[in-house]
Design a protein around this motif. Structure first.
Motif, short mmCIF file in Angstrom:
data_model
loop_
_atom_site.label_atom_id
_atom_site.label_comp_id
_atom_site.label_asym_id
_atom_site.label_seq_id
_atom_site.Cartn_x
_atom_site.Cartn_y
_atom_site.Cartn_z
N ARG A 29 0.85 -1.19 0.00
CA ARG A 29 0.00 0.00 0.00
C ARG A 29 0.90 1.25 0.00
NH1 ARG A 29 -2.71 0.98 4.33
NH2 ARG A 29 -1.49 -0.40 5.69
N THR A 30 0.54 2.19 -0.81
CA THR A 30 1.36 3.41 -0.92
C THR A 30 0.48 4.65 -0.87
OG1 THR A 30 1.26 3.41 -3.35
CG2 THR A 30 3.11 2.23 -2.31
N GLN A 31 1.11 5.76 -0.58
CA GLN A 31 0.46 7.06 -0.61
C GLN A 31 1.35 8.01 -1.38
OE1 GLN A 31 0.38 9.37 3.06
NE2 GLN A 31 -1.73 9.99 2.63
#
Length: 319
Positions: A233-235
């Motif tokens: 998961r990335t932002q």
């Protein structure tokens, strides 16, 4: 980094055990997946056989082959892998490296393409693995992909005391196992974590690891096909900075003050592409991975110049 022949299992086990307790992707058109093994087979259209062909492998000049290595911090490890490939081709055997970081793996694959009759297979246990082992040998001796990665499930009651990647890594290294003997650690939330490791150390880790942080744990070996993983998961967000220095971009990416980031660099807690940074002014570029102990990782995305001469940088934070 150790390398051992698969034709001598007893010697392989002893060699890895001896080294384990000592005080270390870009893909390309050759990438293919075999089940849950990430493989990069290189075979070449040089069809002559015999001693004259092996001589082509041996005569290659190291300086010439290493000249194209883009990541200069990886040169020494790539050189060692190149020497291993020469021995493997000459002896017609298969040798294995320890787990390699993505930059070393990438650069090694580029160099190995230039050797005649050499095949290299990278295995990390599952397709998205970052840290992989290389199996290298003469193309004629590869009959199937060597089994050089094992998986251990570490379980415990993590409901009330969640543990981070660093907690699991620290607990394992605390048993005297060298970092290069470990592949990826795949967190499983409240259930614990899956750990990739060299097969020779499976029994040792299962018999000695009984606690991660303050949580009592139990360990069992599991098949690679039982690994549970998902894309990280990335932002993503953007920042505008006057320079591409690591202290500027990392402080923005991890949302900490620049002075604190400088202190972390001084303490050896900041790495770029898995190599410890020693200078605040190290310049970053698109694709670089920055990791800070206890803070996680971020990737440098697209970089553009603003009208005022500054840099608009996309930062991709791994959650």
């Amino acid at each position: 980094m150790a390398a051992a022949s698969v034709t001598s299992p007893w010697l392989l086990r002893k060699a890895f055990q001896a080294l384990a307790f000592s005080q270390p992707l870009h893909t390309n058109k050759h990438l293919s997946f075999y089940g849950n093994l990430c493989s990069f087979p290189f075979q070449y259209p040089l069809r002559s056989s015999g001693l004259c062909h092996i001589a082509q492998v041996i005569k290659g000049d190291n300086d010439v082959l290493l000249k194209g290595v883009g990541d200069k911090s990886a040169i020494e490890e790539v050189k060692h892998i190149l020497d291993t490939a020469r021995r493997a081709a000459t002896r017609r055997e298969i040798f294995h490296t320890d787990f390699l970081t993505p930059p070393v793996l990438k650069e090694s694959m580029i160099v190995l393409q230039k050797l005649a009759d050499v095949k290299a297979v990278a295995q990390g246990g599952y397709p998205q693995a970052e840290r992989c082992r290389l199996s290298i040998g003469h193309s004629e001796v590869f009959t199937n992909d060597p089994n050089v990665v094992a998986a251990i499930n570490i379980s415990g009651n993590f409901s009330f005391e969640p543990c981070s990647h660093g907690d699991f890594l620290g607990a394992i290294l605390g048993k005297g196992i060298a970092r290069e003997k470990l592949g990826d650690i795949i967190l499983q939330g409240e259930k614990g974590a899956h750990v990739l490791i060299v097969p020779e150390l499976v029994d040792f880790l299962m018999s000695t690891l009984d606690k991660v942080a303050n949580v009592s744990v139990s360990c069992i070996q599991i098949p690679l096909l039982a690994l549970e993983y998902e894309p990280p998961r990335t932002q993503s967000f953007k920042t505008v900075e006057a320079s591409l220095r690591v202290d500027a971009l990392a402080s923005a990416g991890f949302k900490i003050s620049r002075s604190k980031l400088v202190n972390l660099i001084s303490n050896g807690d900041v790495r770029v592409n898995w190599t410890t940074v020693t200078k605040n002014g190290t310049t970053l570029k698109t694709g670089d991975i920055v990791s800070v102990s206890g803070k996680g990782r971020l990737k440098i995305g697209e970089i553009n110049r603003t009208k005022k001469g500054k840099f608009s940088v996309e930062l991709i934070r791994y959650l």
